[in-house]
Design an enzyme around this catalytic site. Structure first.
Site, PDB file in Angstrom:
ATOM      1  N   CYS A 334       1.637   3.156   4.263  1.00 11.56           N
ATOM      2  CA  CYS A 334       1.340   3.286   2.901  1.00 11.56           C
ATOM      3  C   CYS A 334      -0.053   4.041   2.697  1.00 11.56           C
ATOM      4  O   CYS A 334      -0.226   5.046   2.656  1.00 11.56           O
ATOM      5  CB  CYS A 334       0.986   1.893   2.417  1.00 11.56           C
ATOM      6  SG  CYS A 334       1.115   1.723   0.267  1.00 11.56           S
ATOM      7  N   HIS A 439       6.388  -1.303   3.983  1.00 15.51           N
ATOM      8  CA  HIS A 439       5.914  -2.600   4.597  1.00 15.51           C
ATOM      9  C   HIS A 439       6.873  -3.461   5.191  1.00 15.51           C
ATOM     10  O   HIS A 439       7.867  -3.168   4.914  1.00 15.51           O
ATOM     11  CB  HIS A 439       5.159  -3.133   3.545  1.00 15.51           C
ATOM     12  CG  HIS A 439       3.894  -2.563   2.747  1.00 15.51           C
ATOM     13  ND1 HIS A 439       2.505  -2.415   3.275  1.00 15.51           N
ATOM     14  CD2 HIS A 439       3.737  -1.977   1.683  1.00 15.51           C
ATOM     15  CE1 HIS A 439       1.862  -2.019   2.588  1.00 15.51           C
ATOM     16  NE2 HIS A 439       2.406  -1.654   1.560  1.00 15.51           N
TER      17      HIS A 439
END
Length: 498
Positions: A334, A439
């Site tokens: 991310c 994630h």
């Protein structure tokens, strides 16, 4: 409702344990936290965002995470500003004066409407709603317009259990002092107290318990023992102490930014018996000493450009470059993925100041931050070292990243149940650097095994985090059944509070 005398008194854990206990008793139970402040969040089944603790509590109930479980989520982007997420959707960034201000109680008057709206739906669907407070109800500077603790409990006529942590000392002062700072109606709303994290001989505490019950005229519902090796998803706290193993087969180093987010990504690595796991903060200058690691991970960030500046100004890019020069592997997730690229542009001030920052320049990527947040639960396939395995996770980011080459992405996502077709991430041509927006990368055993194999670990036996999580929740529920007076608790649940 469970409220705490302090932050980290054990509210999230107690609610999770009670949710699991009641679910095992066949009760249709759901979790609820009116207002949460945390950087660890989860993507819900209805495409929103809630605090990680409420996602764990939903699992304890046997439910998919839903935005109604945490209608107000504050994600700090600086010491004075937070992104305000209402019923799963990010609305804006606000400073504390705007949100908590005294003029019409600030934004909280509008937030309370969302809280009551979500609670109304939950009460229509579930027999029992287990509510978690935030911080302490005795923060007198935040009492006016409160929606997180007693302001909420008074508004919905909800009984309260107060939990206090004895491990840090001063437990009797915490309990008595908290009650003294409440109004008479709020004091009456508290139906009992729970003492958490007790170590030692309970008989030595009994005189104190007798004094406490006489002093506050309320029962002690339980004294909960300190549970060693209780591993559950953290709401926000980061356990920075290194986890050592006697003969580690692999060493993992995760860099810690000031605004690190979703560090629960690394629980399967942190808890692995064969991995020496270390969190390394980047807020102090790098001293040139190379911490030993086979794999360095750049995690997510709530303020990517600011955290990137902190890392570069303190020289931690030297650590990454030296690690790569000696053949080490790097993964960026991310915000960490964005940092690996050439540049990060924030043309509208999504994270604060408008501008563009140079990235680490390790991958041919450029990122533009956009006001619209990507919130998606995804499944797909991970392909590395000639193998392909299933993978699932979630995306939660404001950036759009463009690859400047045609290098194949390591992850192929399934936007629906019929086809693969959306590619995520980037694998460097030298096979040393992997970046992804996904994630939960290590949560599935097969995916974790393949990633660790790619990173150079031999004879990988990955942790089944889902199975371990349920084992820990059952252990917690069984402990509560043994050490709490469930008959008194049942009376509280059926008692009219006012």
């Amino acid at each position: 409702m469970v409220q705490g005398t302090t932050s980290d008194a054990g509210k999230s854990t107690l609610v999770a344990g009670l949710c699991r206990y009641f679910a095992k008793q066949g009760v249709n139970v759901a979790p609820f936290k009116p207002q949460n402040m945390a950087l660890n969040s989860a993507v819900t089944s209805d495409g929103g965002e809630i605090g990680r603790a409420q996602a764990l509590q939903a699992i304890a109930c046997g439910l998919a995470a839903h935005t109604d479980f945490n209608p107000i989520l504050l994600k700090p982007s600086s010491d004075t500003r937070s992104q305000v997420i209402v019923q799963g959707k990010a609305l804006s960034h606000m400073d504390g004066q705007t949100y908590f201000g005294k003029d019409s109680q600030g934004y909280r008057t509008k937030a309370m409407a969302a809280v009551l709206d979500s609670l109304s739906r939950l009460k229509a669907q579930y027999e029992l709603v287990m509510v978690e407070g935030a911080g302490s109800p005795a923060e007198i500077n935040l009492r006016e317009g409160d929606i997180a603790n007693m302001g909420f409990a008074e508004a919905v006529d909800c009984p309260v259990i107060l939990i206090a942590d004895i491990d840090k000392g001063g437990v009797f002062a915490h309990i008595v002092g908290t009650l003294m700072l409440l109004s008479p109606s709020e004091q009456a709303r508290i139906k009992g107290v729970v003492i958490n994290r007790f170590r030692g001989d309970i008989s030595l505490l009994q005189s104190g318990l007798d004094w406490l019950e006489n002093k506050i005229d309320k029962p002690v519902l339980g004294v909960l023992p300190y549970l060693n090796d209780l591993h559950l998803d953290a709401e926000d706290a980061l356990m920075v102490a290194p986890i050592k193993t006697e003969q580690p087969k692999f060493k993992v180093l995760v860099l810690v930014w000031p605004r690190i987010s979703n560090h629960t990504d690394f629980d399967p690595l942190r808890l692995h018996d064969d991995i020496e796991f270390t969190y390394q903060t980047v807020t102090a200058p790098f001293d040139g000493k190379q911490p030993q690691a086979d794999l360095i991970i750049l995690p997510g960030s709530k303020s990517v450009r600011q955290d990137l500046t902190t890392m570069l100004s303190n020289g931690w890019d030297r650590l990454i470059n030296t690690h790569l020069r000696y053949g080490g592997k790097v993964i960026g997730i991310c915000g960490g993925y964005q940092m690996l690229g050439l540049a990060i542009d924030d043309p509208t001030g999504v994270e604060g100041q408008v501008g563009e920052s140079d990235g680490l320049g390790l991958l041919p990527l450029v990122t533009r931050l956009t006001p619209t947040k990507q919130l998606t639960q995804v499944v797909g396939e991970l392909s590395l070292v000639g193998e392909t395995v299933p993978i699932k996770g979630y995306e939660i980011h404001c950036g759009q990243t463009k690859c400047l080459t045609t290098q194949a992405a390591p992850i192929s996502l399934r936007p629906d149940e019929r086809r693969l077709g959306v590619h995520d991430g980037f694998l460097s041509t030298d096979n040393q650097i992997l970046g992804t927006y996904l994630h939960g990368l290590f949560d599935q055993p097969q995916a974790a095994q393949l990633l660790l194999k790619w990173a150079g670990m031999k004879e990988v036996e990955a942790i089944d985090l889902d199975a371990q999580r349920m084992t820990q929740l059952d252990r917690l529920a069984d402990m509560l059944a043994q050490h709490m007076d469930m008959n008194k608790l049942a009376d509280i649940l059926t008692e009219k509070t006012s």
